[in-house]
Design an enzyme around this catalytic site. Structure first.
Site, PDB file in Angstrom:
ATOM      1  N   ARG A 180     -88.696 -37.345 -19.210  1.00  0.00           N
ATOM      2  CA  ARG A 180     -87.658 -36.644 -18.451  1.00  0.00           C
ATOM      3  C   ARG A 180     -86.606 -36.149 -19.444  1.00  0.00           C
ATOM      4  O   ARG A 180     -86.518 -36.616 -20.567  1.00  0.00           O
ATOM      5  CB  ARG A 180     -87.008 -37.589 -17.445  1.00  0.00           C
ATOM      6  CG  ARG A 180     -87.885 -37.929 -16.261  1.00  0.00           C
ATOM      7  CD  ARG A 180     -87.263 -39.050 -15.429  1.00  0.00           C
ATOM      8  NE  ARG A 180     -85.911 -38.711 -15.023  1.00  0.00           N
ATOM      9  CZ  ARG A 180     -84.998 -39.599 -14.620  1.00  0.00           C
ATOM     10  NH1 ARG A 180     -85.296 -40.878 -14.606  1.00  0.00           N
ATOM     11  NH2 ARG A 180     -83.807 -39.217 -14.247  1.00  0.00           N
TER      12      ARG A 180
ATOM     13  N   SER B 238     -83.243 -36.292 -19.108  1.00  0.00           N
ATOM     14  CA  SER B 238     -81.934 -36.943 -19.123  1.00  0.00           C
ATOM     15  C   SER B 238     -81.701 -37.616 -20.479  1.00  0.00           C
ATOM     16  O   SER B 238     -82.649 -37.974 -21.186  1.00  0.00           O
ATOM     17  CB  SER B 238     -81.841 -37.992 -18.006  1.00  0.00           C
ATOM     18  OG  SER B 238     -82.602 -39.138 -18.345  1.00  0.00           O
TER      19      SER B 238
ATOM     20  N   ASP C 212     -88.818 -47.091 -11.634  1.00  0.00           N
ATOM     21  CA  ASP C 212     -89.058 -45.823 -10.933  1.00  0.00           C
ATOM     22  C   ASP C 212     -90.516 -45.643 -10.502  1.00  0.00           C
ATOM     23  O   ASP C 212     -90.823 -44.751  -9.718  1.00  0.00           O
ATOM     24  CB  ASP C 212     -88.697 -44.629 -11.836  1.00  0.00           C
ATOM     25  CG  ASP C 212     -87.210 -44.549 -12.150  1.00  0.00           C
ATOM     26  OD1 ASP C 212     -86.409 -45.083 -11.355  1.00  0.00           O
ATOM     27  OD2 ASP C 212     -86.853 -43.967 -13.189  1.00  0.00           O
TER      28      ASP C 212
ATOM     29  N   THR D 104     -72.169 -46.958  -6.588  1.00  0.00           N
ATOM     30  CA  THR D 104     -73.549 -47.267  -6.988  1.00  0.00           C
ATOM     31  C   THR D 104     -74.490 -46.428  -6.139  1.00  0.00           C
ATOM     32  O   THR D 104     -74.184 -46.123  -4.985  1.00  0.00           O
ATOM     33  CB  THR D 104     -73.909 -48.749  -6.808  1.00  0.00           C
ATOM     34  OG1 THR D 104     -75.327 -48.893  -6.976  1.00  0.00           O
ATOM     35  CG2 THR D 104     -73.541 -49.284  -5.440  1.00  0.00           C
TER      36      THR D 104
ATOM     37  N   GLY E 225     -76.135 -39.253 -10.206  1.00  0.00           N
ATOM     38  CA  GLY E 225     -75.753 -38.646 -11.474  1.00  0.00           C
ATOM     39  C   GLY E 225     -76.116 -39.522 -12.647  1.00  0.00           C
ATOM     40  O   GLY E 225     -76.476 -40.687 -12.493  1.00  0.00           O
ATOM     41  N   ASN E 226     -76.012 -38.927 -13.829  1.00  0.00           N
ATOM     42  CA  ASN E 226     -76.351 -39.671 -15.042  1.00  0.00           C
ATOM     43  C   ASN E 226     -75.212 -40.613 -15.438  1.00  0.00           C
ATOM     44  O   ASN E 226     -74.175 -40.679 -14.759  1.00  0.00           O
ATOM     45  CB  ASN E 226     -76.703 -38.692 -16.176  1.00  0.00           C
ATOM     46  CG  ASN E 226     -75.541 -37.763 -16.507  1.00  0.00           C
ATOM     47  OD1 ASN E 226     -74.378 -38.097 -16.285  1.00  0.00           O
ATOM     48  ND2 ASN E 226     -75.854 -36.603 -17.025  1.00  0.00           N
ATOM     49  N   VAL E 227     -75.415 -41.321 -16.518  1.00  0.00           N
ATOM     50  CA  VAL E 227     -74.432 -42.312 -16.983  1.00  0.00           C
ATOM     51  C   VAL E 227     -73.054 -41.672 -17.182  1.00  0.00           C
ATOM     52  O   VAL E 227     -72.035 -42.207 -16.727  1.00  0.00           O
ATOM     53  CB  VAL E 227     -74.918 -42.965 -18.303  1.00  0.00           C
ATOM     54  CG1 VAL E 227     -73.817 -43.793 -18.947  1.00  0.00           C
ATOM     55  CG2 VAL E 227     -76.147 -43.836 -18.041  1.00  0.00           C
TER      56      VAL E 227
ATOM     57  N   THR F  43     -71.749 -39.000 -15.801  1.00  0.00           N
ATOM     58  CA  THR F  43     -71.157 -38.644 -14.505  1.00  0.00           C
ATOM     59  C   THR F  43     -70.593 -39.881 -13.823  1.00  0.00           C
ATOM     60  O   THR F  43     -69.467 -39.872 -13.314  1.00  0.00           O
ATOM     61  CB  THR F  43     -72.232 -38.004 -13.587  1.00  0.00           C
ATOM     62  OG1 THR F  43     -72.823 -36.916 -14.277  1.00  0.00           O
ATOM     63  CG2 THR F  43     -71.634 -37.516 -12.293  1.00  0.00           C
ATOM     64  N   ARG F  44     -71.387 -40.953 -13.830  1.00  0.00           N
ATOM     65  CA  ARG F  44     -70.970 -42.160 -13.103  1.00  0.00           C
ATOM     66  C   ARG F  44     -69.740 -42.807 -13.732  1.00  0.00           C
ATOM     67  O   ARG F  44     -68.800 -43.166 -13.036  1.00  0.00           O
ATOM     68  CB  ARG F  44     -72.137 -43.147 -13.032  1.00  0.00           C
ATOM     69  CG  ARG F  44     -73.256 -42.622 -12.138  1.00  0.00           C
ATOM     70  CD  ARG F  44     -74.451 -43.557 -12.069  1.00  0.00           C
ATOM     71  NE  ARG F  44     -75.546 -42.901 -11.356  1.00  0.00           N
ATOM     72  CZ  ARG F  44     -76.391 -43.523 -10.548  1.00  0.00           C
ATOM     73  NH1 ARG F  44     -76.292 -44.813 -10.357  1.00  0.00           N
ATOM     74  NH2 ARG F  44     -77.345 -42.862  -9.942  1.00  0.00           N
TER      75      ARG F  44
ATOM     76  N   CYS G  50     -88.149 -47.947  -3.110  1.00  0.00           N
ATOM     77  CA  CYS G  50     -86.961 -48.421  -3.819  1.00  0.00           C
ATOM     78  C   CYS G  50     -85.690 -48.032  -3.084  1.00  0.00           C
ATOM     79  O   CYS G  50     -84.597 -48.298  -3.525  1.00  0.00           O
ATOM     80  CB  CYS G  50     -86.939 -47.967  -5.277  1.00  0.00           C
ATOM     81  SG  CYS G  50     -86.558 -46.250  -5.499  1.00  0.00           S
TER      82      CYS G  50
END
Length: 319
Positions: A11, A13, A82, A125, A152-154, A156-157, A244
């Site tokens: 991926r 990211s 995942d 979360t 969102g990615n790290v 963004t969070r 999940c």
């Protein structure tokens, strides 16, 4: 003449690229061949919907698996949590390398720990599993928190915390370790507080089953204890019939007597996202020597959890 490079599907990211880069180095060492990263965009990366709505499991995996089956890449690296629990025909998980820290962590304003958060703290979360356990913990410890769904990615969070929109976010320690941001963590959550997602912190290296040479080479990166643990955790998840998007946490860890590993303990939790009801159980047995024994450990615990009412907590099952 140098051997042709192996193509590793990943991926795009930052986290995926970081963990794929680490695997690429390891594969290059065991095969003596160069490894090039092939970036593949998945539906999970482009969709703005919440994971629970787009079906959760598999949204980050399908495009990588298509690329494998079509021969565009030789192997792929997935975050194990995942991966759908069902085996994919024609593909094999050739290696599950040694697991990173499986815990969840808090990144909070003012370097606060979970227990120091202000009354009414907003905690972000994307995982119903985390919401269920955080809310249950807050209820039993007289805390008032609000869990806020985020994506969102790290960057963004953590940005939500830095920008003041949230008091804290909960992330996986492994991901922050892999992108070199573990020093931003303000609290490591004990697995007694929040059990991680099944397979959290572990990677799966997947290739086509008929590529026997590559399967054998990749197998050198396999860690048998990690594989046994994640197999038991994912077996529990599969037996609970939960994608999940369902709030299921599981962790298998090894119980050692000095240097000698004696037993494996598997813990599982499932609950309502508001934390009002949790079914939390554990079982301990000999370290599974076979894939079947690891599967059985997960199934047995799931059966006990279902008997305690786990099925009724998971809401509508995604078909």
């Amino acid at each position: 003449m140098t051997e042709k490079a192996l193509r590793l599907g990943t991926r795009r990211s930052k986290l995926a690229m970081a963990q794929s880069g680490q695997v690429a180095d390891a594969v290059s060492q065991v095969t003596g061949r160069p490894v090039e990263l092939v970036e593949i965009t998945t539906y999970g990366d482009t969709s703005r919907e919440h994971l629970a709505q787009i079906g959760g499991t598999g949204v980050f995996v399908a495009a990588l698996r298509d690329a494998l089956l079509q021969g565009e890449v030789d192997f792929a690296v997935h975050s194990l949590k995942d991966l759908p629990t069902a085996q994919h025909e024609g593909l094999v998980v050739a290696a599950v390398p040694e697991r990173e820290d499986p815990r969840d962590v808090v990144v909070a304003r003012d370097a606060r720990k979970l227990t120091d958060l202000p009354r009414g703290a907003r905690i972000g979360t994307g995982a119903p599993r985390r919401m269920a356990q955080l809310n249950a913990y807050a209820r039993t410890h007289g805390m008032e928190i609000e869990t806020v769904p985020i994506r969102g990615n790290v960057d963004t969070r953590i940005g939500y915390v830095r920008g003041g929109e949230l008091d804290a976010v909960v992330l996986a320690a492994a991901g922050l370790n892999r992108v070199g941001r573990i020093d931003e963590v303000t609290d490591f959550l004990s697995v007694d507080t929040v059990l991680p997602a099944p397979g959290q912190g572990a990677l799966a290296i997947e290739c086509t089953a008929d590529n026997t040479q590559l399967v054998a080479a990749l197998a050198e990166l396999d860690d048998p204890f990690t594989r046994a643990a994640v197999t038991a955790e994912r077996s529990l998840l599969a037996a609970l019939e939960a994608g999940c998007s369902a709030p299921v946490g599981a962790l298998a860890d090894l119980l050692a007597d000095g240097q000698i590993v004696k037993e494996m303990r598997l813990r599982g939790v499932v609950g309502t996202t508001d934390g009002s009801t949790l079914v939390q159980l554990s079982t301990t047995g000999p370290v599974p020597e076979t894939h079947e024994a690891a599967l059985a450990l997960g199934r047995e615990l799931a059966t006990e959890m279902l008997a305690q009412g786990a099925a009724g907590l998971m809401g509508e099952r995604a078909q």
